[in-house]
Design a protein around this motif. Structure first.
Motif, PDB file in Angstrom:
ATOM      1  N   GLN A  40      14.276  61.017 -58.088  1.00  0.00           N
ATOM      2  CA  GLN A  40      15.265  60.039 -57.633  1.00  0.00           C
ATOM      3  C   GLN A  40      16.461  60.067 -58.577  1.00  0.00           C
ATOM      4  OE1 GLN A  40      13.538  56.176 -57.107  1.00  0.00           O
ATOM      5  NE2 GLN A  40      11.941  56.900 -55.749  1.00  0.00           N
ATOM      6  N   PRO A  41      17.324  61.063 -58.436  1.00  0.00           N
ATOM      7  CA  PRO A  41      18.454  61.171 -59.368  1.00  0.00           C
ATOM      8  C   PRO A  41      19.411  59.993 -59.235  1.00  0.00           C
ATOM      9  CG  PRO A  41      18.730  62.683 -57.529  1.00  0.00           C
ATOM     10  CD  PRO A  41      17.364  62.065 -57.377  1.00  0.00           C
ATOM     11  N   ALA A  42      20.045  59.689 -60.338  1.00  0.00           N
ATOM     12  CA  ALA A  42      21.010  58.588 -60.366  1.00  0.00           C
ATOM     13  C   ALA A  42      22.034  58.852 -61.455  1.00  0.00           C
ATOM     14  CB  ALA A  42      20.292  57.268 -60.633  1.00  0.00           C
ATOM     15  N   ALA A  43      23.259  58.446 -61.192  1.00  0.00           N
ATOM     16  CA  ALA A  43      24.281  58.417 -62.237  1.00  0.00           C
ATOM     17  C   ALA A  43      23.938  57.239 -63.147  1.00  0.00           C
ATOM     18  CB  ALA A  43      25.657  58.243 -61.615  1.00  0.00           C
ATOM     19  N   ARG A  44      24.591  57.160 -64.293  1.00  0.00           N
ATOM     20  CA  ARG A  44      24.277  56.075 -65.223  1.00  0.00           C
ATOM     21  C   ARG A  44      25.557  55.505 -65.819  1.00  0.00           C
ATOM     22  NH1 ARG A  44      19.635  54.212 -67.214  1.00  0.00           N
ATOM     23  NH2 ARG A  44      19.670  53.121 -69.193  1.00  0.00           N
ATOM     24  N   ILE A  45      25.629  54.186 -65.838  1.00  0.00           N
ATOM     25  CA  ILE A  45      26.715  53.471 -66.498  1.00  0.00           C
ATOM     26  C   ILE A  45      26.143  52.916 -67.792  1.00  0.00           C
ATOM     27  CG2 ILE A  45      28.308  51.515 -66.386  1.00  0.00           C
ATOM     28  CD1 ILE A  45      28.209  51.772 -63.312  1.00  0.00           C
ATOM     29  N   GLU A 102      30.148  63.891 -75.031  1.00  0.00           N
ATOM     30  CA  GLU A 102      30.853  65.130 -74.717  1.00  0.00           C
ATOM     31  C   GLU A 102      30.803  65.482 -73.236  1.00  0.00           C
ATOM     32  OE1 GLU A 102      30.298  68.413 -77.559  1.00  0.00           O
ATOM     33  OE2 GLU A 102      29.218  66.918 -78.764  1.00  0.00           O
ATOM     34  N   GLY A 103      29.724  65.147 -72.560  1.00  0.00           N
ATOM     35  CA  GLY A 103      29.589  65.463 -71.144  1.00  0.00           C
ATOM     36  C   GLY A 103      29.834  64.285 -70.221  1.00  0.00           C
ATOM     37  N   ALA A 104      30.287  63.179 -70.786  1.00  0.00           N
ATOM     38  CA  ALA A 104      30.460  61.945 -70.014  1.00  0.00           C
ATOM     39  C   ALA A 104      31.905  61.765 -69.565  1.00  0.00           C
ATOM     40  CB  ALA A 104      30.037  60.747 -70.862  1.00  0.00           C
ATOM     41  N   TRP A 105      32.066  60.828 -68.646  1.00  0.00           N
ATOM     42  CA  TRP A 105      33.388  60.323 -68.273  1.00  0.00           C
ATOM     43  C   TRP A 105      33.541  58.995 -68.970  1.00  0.00           C
ATOM     44  CZ3 TRP A 105      37.104  62.716 -65.297  1.00  0.00           C
ATOM     45  CH2 TRP A 105      36.709  63.931 -64.716  1.00  0.00           C
ATOM     46  N   HIS A 106      34.744  58.707 -69.458  1.00  0.00           N
ATOM     47  CA  HIS A 106      34.994  57.505 -70.241  1.00  0.00           C
ATOM     48  C   HIS A 106      36.028  56.650 -69.513  1.00  0.00           C
ATOM     49  CE1 HIS A 106      32.706  59.268 -73.515  1.00  0.00           C
ATOM     50  NE2 HIS A 106      33.268  60.406 -73.135  1.00  0.00           N
ATOM     51  N   LEU A 107      35.580  55.471 -69.064  1.00  0.00           N
ATOM     52  CA  LEU A 107      36.439  54.540 -68.339  1.00  0.00           C
ATOM     53  C   LEU A 107      37.014  53.540 -69.341  1.00  0.00           C
ATOM     54  CD1 LEU A 107      37.517  53.367 -65.656  1.00  0.00           C
ATOM     55  CD2 LEU A 107      35.391  52.037 -65.529  1.00  0.00           C
ATOM     56  N   LEU A 162      30.265  56.792 -68.275  1.00  0.00           N
ATOM     57  CA  LEU A 162      29.658  57.195 -67.010  1.00  0.00           C
ATOM     58  C   LEU A 162      29.001  58.557 -67.177  1.00  0.00           C
ATOM     59  CD1 LEU A 162      32.739  56.295 -64.759  1.00  0.00           C
ATOM     60  CD2 LEU A 162      30.922  54.777 -65.579  1.00  0.00           C
ATOM     61  N   LEU A 163      27.720  58.617 -66.842  1.00  0.00           N
ATOM     62  CA  LEU A 163      26.963  59.860 -66.977  1.00  0.00           C
ATOM     63  C   LEU A 163      26.584  60.407 -65.611  1.00  0.00           C
ATOM     64  CD1 LEU A 163      24.508  58.888 -69.855  1.00  0.00           C
ATOM     65  CD2 LEU A 163      26.540  60.335 -70.035  1.00  0.00           C
ATOM     66  N   ALA A 164      26.776  61.713 -65.443  1.00  0.00           N
ATOM     67  CA  ALA A 164      26.351  62.403 -64.224  1.00  0.00           C
ATOM     68  C   ALA A 164      24.833  62.320 -64.101  1.00  0.00           C
ATOM     69  CB  ALA A 164      26.797  63.862 -64.280  1.00  0.00           C
ATOM     70  N   PRO A 165      24.302  62.451 -62.893  1.00  0.00           N
ATOM     71  CA  PRO A 165      22.852  62.347 -62.712  1.00  0.00           C
ATOM     72  C   PRO A 165      22.038  63.256 -63.632  1.00  0.00           C
ATOM     73  CG  PRO A 165      23.941  62.279 -60.600  1.00  0.00           C
ATOM     74  CD  PRO A 165      25.004  62.577 -61.617  1.00  0.00           C
ATOM     75  N   GLU A 166      22.481  64.501 -63.827  1.00  0.00           N
ATOM     76  CA  GLU A 166      21.709  65.408 -64.682  1.00  0.00           C
ATOM     77  C   GLU A 166      21.732  64.969 -66.148  1.00  0.00           C
ATOM     78  OE1 GLU A 166      25.761  67.114 -63.730  1.00  0.00           O
ATOM     79  OE2 GLU A 166      24.118  66.354 -62.526  1.00  0.00           O
ATOM     80  N   ALA A 167      22.858  64.440 -66.618  1.00  0.00           N
ATOM     81  CA  ALA A 167      22.937  63.928 -67.988  1.00  0.00           C
ATOM     82  C   ALA A 167      22.131  62.636 -68.119  1.00  0.00           C
ATOM     83  CB  ALA A 167      24.386  63.694 -68.391  1.00  0.00           C
ATOM     84  N   ALA A 168      22.192  61.800 -67.096  1.00  0.00           N
ATOM     85  CA  ALA A 168      21.439  60.549 -67.108  1.00  0.00           C
ATOM     86  C   ALA A 168      19.944  60.824 -67.149  1.00  0.00           C
ATOM     87  CB  ALA A 168      21.798  59.700 -65.892  1.00  0.00           C
ATOM     88  N   ALA A 169      19.488  61.852 -66.437  1.00  0.00           N
ATOM     89  CA  ALA A 169      18.065  62.196 -66.426  1.00  0.00           C
ATOM     90  C   ALA A 169      17.610  62.640 -67.813  1.00  0.00           C
ATOM     91  CB  ALA A 169      17.790  63.282 -65.398  1.00  0.00           C
ATOM     92  N   SER A 170      18.415  63.442 -68.496  1.00  0.00           N
ATOM     93  CA  SER A 170      18.025  63.878 -69.839  1.00  0.00           C
ATOM     94  C   SER A 170      18.075  62.707 -70.814  1.00  0.00           C
ATOM     95  CB  SER A 170      18.902  65.026 -70.325  1.00  0.00           C
ATOM     96  OG  SER A 170      20.212  64.587 -70.594  1.00  0.00           O
ATOM     97  N   HIS A 171      19.001  61.773 -70.603  1.00  0.00           N
ATOM     98  CA  HIS A 171      19.082  60.565 -71.435  1.00  0.00           C
ATOM     99  C   HIS A 171      17.816  59.737 -71.271  1.00  0.00           C
ATOM    100  CE1 HIS A 171      20.599  56.900 -73.275  1.00  0.00           C
ATOM    101  NE2 HIS A 171      20.349  56.240 -72.172  1.00  0.00           N
ATOM    102  N   ALA A 172      17.388  59.542 -70.035  1.00  0.00           N
ATOM    103  CA  ALA A 172      16.202  58.719 -69.764  1.00  0.00           C
ATOM    104  C   ALA A 172      14.951  59.348 -70.361  1.00  0.00           C
ATOM    105  CB  ALA A 172      16.027  58.521 -68.262  1.00  0.00           C
ATOM    106  N   GLN A 173      14.905  60.673 -70.411  1.00  0.00           N
ATOM    107  CA  GLN A 173      13.714  61.345 -70.920  1.00  0.00           C
ATOM    108  C   GLN A 173      13.689  61.443 -72.434  1.00  0.00           C
ATOM    109  OE1 GLN A 173      13.833  65.110 -68.955  1.00  0.00           O
ATOM    110  NE2 GLN A 173      13.371  64.241 -66.953  1.00  0.00           N
TER     111      GLN A 173
END
Length: 174
Positions: A94-99, A46-51, A66-77
């Motif tokens: 160390q924020p990062a976007a996620r593919i 729902e919060g992602a971009w879809h390529l 594609l996940l924004a850095p804040e969504a990627a951080a919650s995913h990793a945790q």
């Protein structure tokens, strides 16, 4: 295999048909072909971009989430139980976007479309989150493929749904 159109859109702007095709392809490959029984809709779409790469008839040939850095951080945790081998993933501070959910349709494999997909995904991440590092969880046998795009390992190999994976990061300098 020729790509007619690349689309990168957020879920609210996707048609029901595009959403269905995306979920169908992900299930065909990740659940059925790779025999991984898991709930693919994980709350992050729902919060992602879809390529999406589409052929002239609108068939989905390749896809990445594609996940924004804040969504990627919650995913990793929260999405995968922490293990010592995953300690480097989601490095605090160390924020990062996620593919993720990188996929090429079986009918399009061996055509170079996977490489085009990654080029498009990296370009989209740079447009959406300029200057941000990018992370992904790669199937371990694809480590060299992702390394060719500037990704380096940030974890040991770990098991995810019976498939060896490794977390990788592409620094801001690429």
């Amino acid at each position: 295999m020729s790509v007619h159109e690349w689309r990168c859109e957020a879920l609210p702007s996707m048609s029901a048909v595009a959403l269905y095709r995306m979920l169908k392809l992900r299930s065909e490959v990740f659940v059925v072909e790779q025999q991984c029984i898991y709930l693919d809709p994980d709350g992050l779409d729902e919060g992602a971009w879809h390529l999406q790469a589409l052929d002239a008839n609108g068939a989905l040939l390749a896809y990445a989430r594609l996940l924004a850095p804040e969504a990627a951080a919650s995913h990793a945790q929260g999405s995968v139980a922490p293990t010592p081998s995953r300690a480097a993933a989601g490095r605090p501070g160390q924020p990062a976007a996620r593919i993720g959910r990188v996929i090429t349709a079986p009918s399009a494999r061996g055509t170079g479309l996977g490489r085009q997909l990654m080029q498009q995904a990296l370009a989209a991440c740079e447009r959406l989150w300029p200057g941000m590092a990018i992370e992904l969880g790669a199937q371990a046998h694809l480590q060299d493929f992702y390394a060719s795009f500037g990704f380096t390992a940030i974890s040991d190999v770990y098991d995810e749904d019976g498939i060896p994976h490794i977390d990788m990061r592409r620094s801001v300098s690429g």
